[in-house]
Design a protein around this motif. Structure first.
Motif, PDB file in Angstrom:
ATOM      1  N   PRO A  86       1.118  -1.355  -0.004  1.00 15.32           N
ATOM      2  CA  PRO A  86       0.054   0.123   0.183  1.00 15.32           C
ATOM      3  C   PRO A  86       0.840   1.187   0.584  1.00 15.32           C
ATOM      4  O   PRO A  86       1.560   1.016   0.590  1.00 15.32           O
ATOM      5  CB  PRO A  86      -0.634  -0.138   1.248  1.00 15.32           C
ATOM      6  N   PRO A  87       0.323   2.359  -1.040  1.00 16.97           N
ATOM      7  CA  PRO A  87       1.542   3.354  -1.102  1.00 16.97           C
ATOM      8  C   PRO A  87       1.059   4.556  -0.197  1.00 16.97           C
ATOM      9  O   PRO A  87       0.320   3.848   1.511  1.00 16.97           O
ATOM     10  CB  PRO A  87       0.597   3.931  -2.030  1.00 16.97           C
ATOM     11  N   ARG A  88       2.183   5.604   1.044  1.00 13.55           N
ATOM     12  CA  ARG A  88       1.511   6.405   1.540  1.00 13.55           C
ATOM     13  C   ARG A  88       0.063   7.247   1.201  1.00 13.55           C
ATOM     14  O   ARG A  88      -0.104   7.482   0.115  1.00 13.55           O
ATOM     15  CB  ARG A  88       2.669   7.328   1.508  1.00 13.55           C
ATOM     16  N   THR A  89       0.002   7.170   2.092  1.00 11.81           N
ATOM     17  CA  THR A  89      -1.667   8.125   2.260  1.00 11.81           C
ATOM     18  C   THR A  89      -1.563   8.858   2.390  1.00 11.81           C
ATOM     19  O   THR A  89      -2.888  10.218   1.918  1.00 11.81           O
ATOM     20  CB  THR A  89      -2.641   7.440   3.872  1.00 11.81           C
ATOM     21  N   GLU A  90      -0.586  10.064   2.488  1.00  8.64           N
ATOM     22  CA  GLU A  90      -0.496  12.083   2.735  1.00  8.64           C
ATOM     23  C   GLU A  90       0.107  12.028   1.349  1.00  8.64           C
ATOM     24  O   GLU A  90       1.065  10.972   0.776  1.00  8.64           O
ATOM     25  CB  GLU A  90       0.211  12.570   3.415  1.00  8.64           C
ATOM     26  N   ALA A  91      -0.340  13.607   1.071  1.00 11.36           N
ATOM     27  CA  ALA A  91       0.107  13.964  -0.175  1.00 11.36           C
ATOM     28  C   ALA A  91       1.629  14.577  -0.144  1.00 11.36           C
ATOM     29  O   ALA A  91       2.186  14.715   0.861  1.00 11.36           O
ATOM     30  CB  ALA A  91      -1.115  15.275  -0.434  1.00 11.36           C
ATOM     31  N   THR A  92       2.566  14.030  -1.147  1.00 12.26           N
ATOM     32  CA  THR A  92       3.374  14.812  -1.465  1.00 12.26           C
ATOM     33  C   THR A  92       4.057  14.981  -2.539  1.00 12.26           C
ATOM     34  O   THR A  92       3.658  15.387  -4.066  1.00 12.26           O
ATOM     35  CB  THR A  92       4.480  12.891  -1.834  1.00 12.26           C
ATOM     36  N   ALA A  93       5.002  16.514  -2.413  1.00 12.96           N
ATOM     37  CA  ALA A  93       5.463  16.905  -3.283  1.00 12.96           C
ATOM     38  C   ALA A  93       6.061  16.241  -4.799  1.00 12.96           C
ATOM     39  O   ALA A  93       6.357  15.264  -4.045  1.00 12.96           O
ATOM     40  CB  ALA A  93       6.290  17.985  -3.051  1.00 12.96           C
ATOM     41  N   VAL A  94       6.251  16.258  -5.406  1.00  5.36           N
ATOM     42  CA  VAL A  94       6.898  15.716  -6.842  1.00  5.36           C
ATOM     43  C   VAL A  94       7.738  16.938  -7.150  1.00  5.36           C
ATOM     44  O   VAL A  94       8.011  17.704  -7.775  1.00  5.36           O
ATOM     45  CB  VAL A  94       5.516  16.106  -8.086  1.00  5.36           C
ATOM     46  N   ALA A  95       9.203  15.584  -7.565  1.00 10.19           N
ATOM     47  CA  ALA A  95      10.759  15.962  -8.006  1.00 10.19           C
ATOM     48  C   ALA A  95      10.955  14.936  -8.931  1.00 10.19           C
ATOM     49  O   ALA A  95      11.833  13.979  -7.880  1.00 10.19           O
ATOM     50  CB  ALA A  95      11.167  16.204  -6.840  1.00 10.19           C
ATOM     51  N   VAL A  96      10.650  14.287  -9.900  1.00  7.57           N
ATOM     52  CA  VAL A  96      10.821  13.042 -10.770  1.00  7.57           C
ATOM     53  C   VAL A  96      11.710  13.635 -11.808  1.00  7.57           C
ATOM     54  O   VAL A  96      11.778  13.195 -13.176  1.00  7.57           O
ATOM     55  CB  VAL A  96       9.733  12.570 -11.540  1.00  7.57           C
ATOM     56  N   SER A  97      11.873  15.000 -12.676  1.00  6.00           N
ATOM     57  CA  SER A  97      11.707  15.250 -13.588  1.00  6.00           C
ATOM     58  C   SER A  97      13.401  15.248 -14.265  1.00  6.00           C
ATOM     59  O   SER A  97      13.855  14.782 -15.546  1.00  6.00           O
ATOM     60  CB  SER A  97      11.188  16.689 -14.091  1.00  6.00           C
ATOM     61  N   ALA A  98      14.411  15.074 -13.026  1.00  8.80           N
ATOM     62  CA  ALA A  98      15.044  15.333 -13.697  1.00  8.80           C
ATOM     63  C   ALA A  98      15.948  13.704 -13.580  1.00  8.80           C
ATOM     64  O   ALA A  98      16.206  13.764 -15.098  1.00  8.80           O
ATOM     65  CB  ALA A  98      16.171  15.417 -12.047  1.00  8.80           C
ATOM     66  N   LEU A  99      15.534  12.752 -13.561  1.00 12.02           N
ATOM     67  CA  LEU A  99      15.750  10.975 -13.718  1.00 12.02           C
ATOM     68  C   LEU A  99      14.340  11.655 -14.894  1.00 12.02           C
ATOM     69  O   LEU A  99      15.018  10.062 -16.191  1.00 12.02           O
ATOM     70  CB  LEU A  99      15.457  10.386 -12.465  1.00 12.02           C
ATOM     71  N   ALA A 100      13.363  11.405 -15.077  1.00 12.11           N
ATOM     72  CA  ALA A 100      12.889  11.038 -16.628  1.00 12.11           C
ATOM     73  C   ALA A 100      14.010  11.628 -17.876  1.00 12.11           C
ATOM     74  O   ALA A 100      13.595  10.944 -18.923  1.00 12.11           O
ATOM     75  CB  ALA A 100      11.427  12.147 -16.445  1.00 12.11           C
ATOM     76  N   PHE A 101      13.754  13.454 -16.748  1.00 15.91           N
ATOM     77  CA  PHE A 101      14.820  13.495 -18.951  1.00 15.91           C
ATOM     78  C   PHE A 101      15.822  12.768 -18.961  1.00 15.91           C
ATOM     79  O   PHE A 101      16.897  12.729 -20.243  1.00 15.91           O
ATOM     80  CB  PHE A 101      15.272  15.340 -18.126  1.00 15.91           C
ATOM     81  N   GLU A 102      16.739  11.894 -17.911  1.00 20.34           N
ATOM     82  CA  GLU A 102      17.992  10.954 -17.676  1.00 20.34           C
ATOM     83  C   GLU A 102      17.386  10.234 -18.810  1.00 20.34           C
ATOM     84  O   GLU A 102      18.131   9.839 -19.930  1.00 20.34           O
ATOM     85  CB  GLU A 102      19.160  10.768 -16.683  1.00 20.34           C
ATOM     86  N   GLU A 216       4.161  17.992 -10.592  1.00 21.75           N
ATOM     87  CA  GLU A 216       5.225  19.509 -11.021  1.00 21.75           C
ATOM     88  C   GLU A 216       5.694  19.708 -10.619  1.00 21.75           C
ATOM     89  O   GLU A 216       5.519  21.100 -10.487  1.00 21.75           O
ATOM     90  CB  GLU A 216       6.746  18.094 -11.047  1.00 21.75           C
ATOM     91  N   ARG A 217       5.392  20.473 -12.281  1.00 20.54           N
ATOM     92  CA  ARG A 217       5.163  21.780 -13.261  1.00 20.54           C
ATOM     93  C   ARG A 217       3.853  22.776 -12.553  1.00 20.54           C
ATOM     94  O   ARG A 217       4.659  24.123 -12.525  1.00 20.54           O
ATOM     95  CB  ARG A 217       4.935  20.976 -14.935  1.00 20.54           C
ATOM     96  N   LEU A 218       3.321  22.171 -12.296  1.00 20.39           N
ATOM     97  CA  LEU A 218       1.855  22.578 -11.467  1.00 20.39           C
ATOM     98  C   LEU A 218       1.548  22.892 -10.423  1.00 20.39           C
ATOM     99  O   LEU A 218       0.545  23.696  -9.810  1.00 20.39           O
ATOM    100  CB  LEU A 218       0.550  22.626 -12.250  1.00 20.39           C
ATOM    101  N   ASN A 219       3.099  22.713  -9.947  1.00 22.50           N
ATOM    102  CA  ASN A 219       3.097  22.818  -8.069  1.00 22.50           C
ATOM    103  C   ASN A 219       1.696  22.628  -7.508  1.00 22.50           C
ATOM    104  O   ASN A 219       1.038  22.710  -6.852  1.00 22.50           O
ATOM    105  CB  ASN A 219       3.049  24.250  -8.373  1.00 22.50           C
ATOM    106  N   LEU A 220       1.026  21.025  -8.155  1.00 24.57           N
ATOM    107  CA  LEU A 220       0.218  20.440  -7.299  1.00 24.57           C
ATOM    108  C   LEU A 220       0.952  18.598  -6.185  1.00 24.57           C
ATOM    109  O   LEU A 220       2.542  18.778  -6.567  1.00 24.57           O
ATOM    110  CB  LEU A 220      -0.733  19.735  -8.353  1.00 24.57           C
ATOM    111  N   LYS A 221       0.099  18.414  -5.572  1.00 25.48           N
ATOM    112  CA  LYS A 221       0.601  16.933  -5.173  1.00 25.48           C
ATOM    113  C   LYS A 221       0.236  16.087  -5.443  1.00 25.48           C
ATOM    114  O   LYS A 221      -1.191  16.398  -6.118  1.00 25.48           O
ATOM    115  CB  LYS A 221       0.277  18.186  -3.367  1.00 25.48           C
TER     116      LYS A 221
END
Length: 479
Positions: A86-102, A216-221
């Motif tokens: 089961p995933p975490r239940t709290e909202a999380t800020a997102v930061a995956v762009s660097a790895l996705a770009f790689e 991440e781009r739209l500053n959403l959780k």
């Protein structure tokens, strides 16, 4: 005229497949001869041969020389399905762009075996026919079409799409469709239409990394909801989440979910739409892989069950017909006027020549024939890749069993670091998509998504073997 509905041989194949599922045709049983089937069904020998060929492609029957056709025993793989905590239940800020770009950069090198790519092999698509359609359409173009296609898109293409929606049981209003620069623009516009910065958006666990990039781009959780590898979003977990958390929208992929390949049954799609309608939460439905379902009938999208206009359905031709043309669309329900305004304020319009080329191609009537060939090739390659993974990967590896498409999701033994494995494989010229890309909290550390949609690429077999050897070596090193 375009193909509409199933051909007679597809209907015959579908009826026989259902008889196998119902136990009326047992494993090892000989099918009626072509002559007998012609007499019983009142069809031509060509129809029977095509139906039997389709059943053989789908792995349901075997042809035995001078003996006939026999129902194949459907063996369950020794590899179990991935198990997802089961995933975490709290909202999380997102930061995956660097790895996705790689990862994106790695797949641009033609010398790299593209197991991490988001696209199947280019030779699977009818680029010559599309080029002819484009040339023909541009010779006929009138100046009024150029300005008439601004924002909403080419009228002929929108009409062709509305016809296909109708065949899926989804009648659309004339002004509901907006043509976009690929599905990603459609999805981003829909996301902007239903959120403001700081809002919480529910995504699947795991989810497509481009969805996380958009948040991440739209500053959403992001808040993740448990997702079954076979049947998609856990509706009970989603209902519990909606009861305790203020949610602005859900971004789900109910049909052939990326990366799991999960296919939510139609009844569950209907229940999902009803649940979100009760809570007043819009659903952004990412449906870019729906046309790649490996059986005869395309599953209906969640949009088919929308009564309140709360489903914003997004798709494109990028994965099923024309990669690189960047022609997508949004059928945005009651949010369509806002999506059109956002389109006007951002990119204004989608390039007209690729729209005209695709509209002309659809009018020629070959799209469904192309899809049948594409689905069959991808289904065969998926089965072959699963056999290679069974042979070469370490014991304890679990593999998804998608109902179509070209992705496999692997759960490796817990001691294997999939990101480290990805980097070692890249040193050998093999790309993968490590699991940490597919979660806001980078939780899938021993998981991989593999693109197996490359029939005819002789490098793939060796790449899977070497990838398995790397995983076994890493496992041995930590023991």
């Amino acid at each position: 005229m375009p193909d509409q509905g199933n051909t007679r041989y597809e209907q015959l194949a579908d009826e026989m497949a259902q008889a196998m599922r119902d136990g009326l045709l047992q494993a090892g049983e000989r099918l009626p001869s072509v002559r007998q089937t012609c007499q019983r069904r009142g069809v031509s020998p060509s129809t029977v041969f095509q139906a039997y060929g389709l059943l053989e492609t789908r792995g349901l029957i075997d042809a035995r020389p001078r003996s006939g056709y026999y129902v194949r025993a459907q063996k369950r793989s020794a590899r179990a399905l991935p198990q997802l905590a089961p995933p975490r239940t709290e909202a999380t800020a997102v930061a995956v762009s660097a790895l996705a770009f790689e990862l994106l950069e790695s797949t641009r090198d033609p010398a790299v075996v593209p197991l991490g790519s988001a696209f199947p092999a280019a030779h699977l698509f009818p680029f010559d026919a599309l080029a002819r359609s484009g040339a023909r359409a541009m010779r006929r173009v009138k100046p009024a079409q150029i300005t008439g296609a601004l924002t909403a898109g080419d009228a002929a293409l929108r009409q062709a799409l509305r016809r296909r929606y109708t065949l899926q049981g989804v009648p659309l209003a004339e002004d509901e469709l907006v043509i976009t620069n690929g599905a990603m623009e459609a999805l981003n516009l829909c996301l902007q239409a239903v959120t403001v910065p700081g809002d919480v958006v529910v995504v699947e666990s795991p989810t497509f990394y481009a969805a996380l990039q958009a948040l991440e781009r739209l500053n959403l959780k992001a808040v993740e909801v448990a997702t079954d590898p076979q049947e998609g979003v856990d509706l009970a977990a989603l209902a519990e989440l909606l009861a305790r958390q203020k949610v602005a929208a859900c971004w789900f992929m109910p049909t052939l979910q990326n990366p799991l390949g999960a296919l939510m049954p139609s009844a569950r799609k209907q229940a999902l739409v009803a649940l979100l309608a009760r809570h007043g939460v819009p659903l952004i439905e990412d449906d870019v892989y729906g046309e790649l379902y490996a059986d005869v009938r395309r599953p209906p999208p969640a949009k088919a069950f929308d009564q309140a206009g709360g489903v914003l359905h997004c798709a494109s031709f990028s994965k099923c017909l024309a990669p690189g043309y960047r022609v997508g669309w949004a059928a945005a329900g009651r949010y369509a006027p806002l999506v059109q305004r956002l389109k006007m304020m951002t990119s204004l319009a989608t390039a007209l020549p690729p729209q005209l080329a695709i509209a002309d191609y659809l009018a020629q009537g070959g799209y469904d024939r192309h899809l049948r060939r594409l689905r069959a090739e991808l289904a065969g390659e998926q089965q072959r890749a699963r056999r290679l993974i069974e042979r070469h990967f370490p014991a304890g590896t679990r593999v998804s069993r998608p109902a179509g498409g070209y992705f496999l999701w692997l759960e490796l033994p817990p001691a294997v670091d999939a990101l480290a494995l990805h980097h070692r494989a890249m040193a050998l010229g093999i790309s993968t998509a490590p699991g940490v890309l597919f979660s806001a909290d980078r939780r899938f550390v021993h998981h991989l998504r593999l693109n197996v949609g490359h029939p005819g690429d002789a490098r793939v077999d060796d790449a899977l073997r070497r990838l398995g050897e790397l995983a076994i070596a890493e496992l041995a090193a930590v023991r």
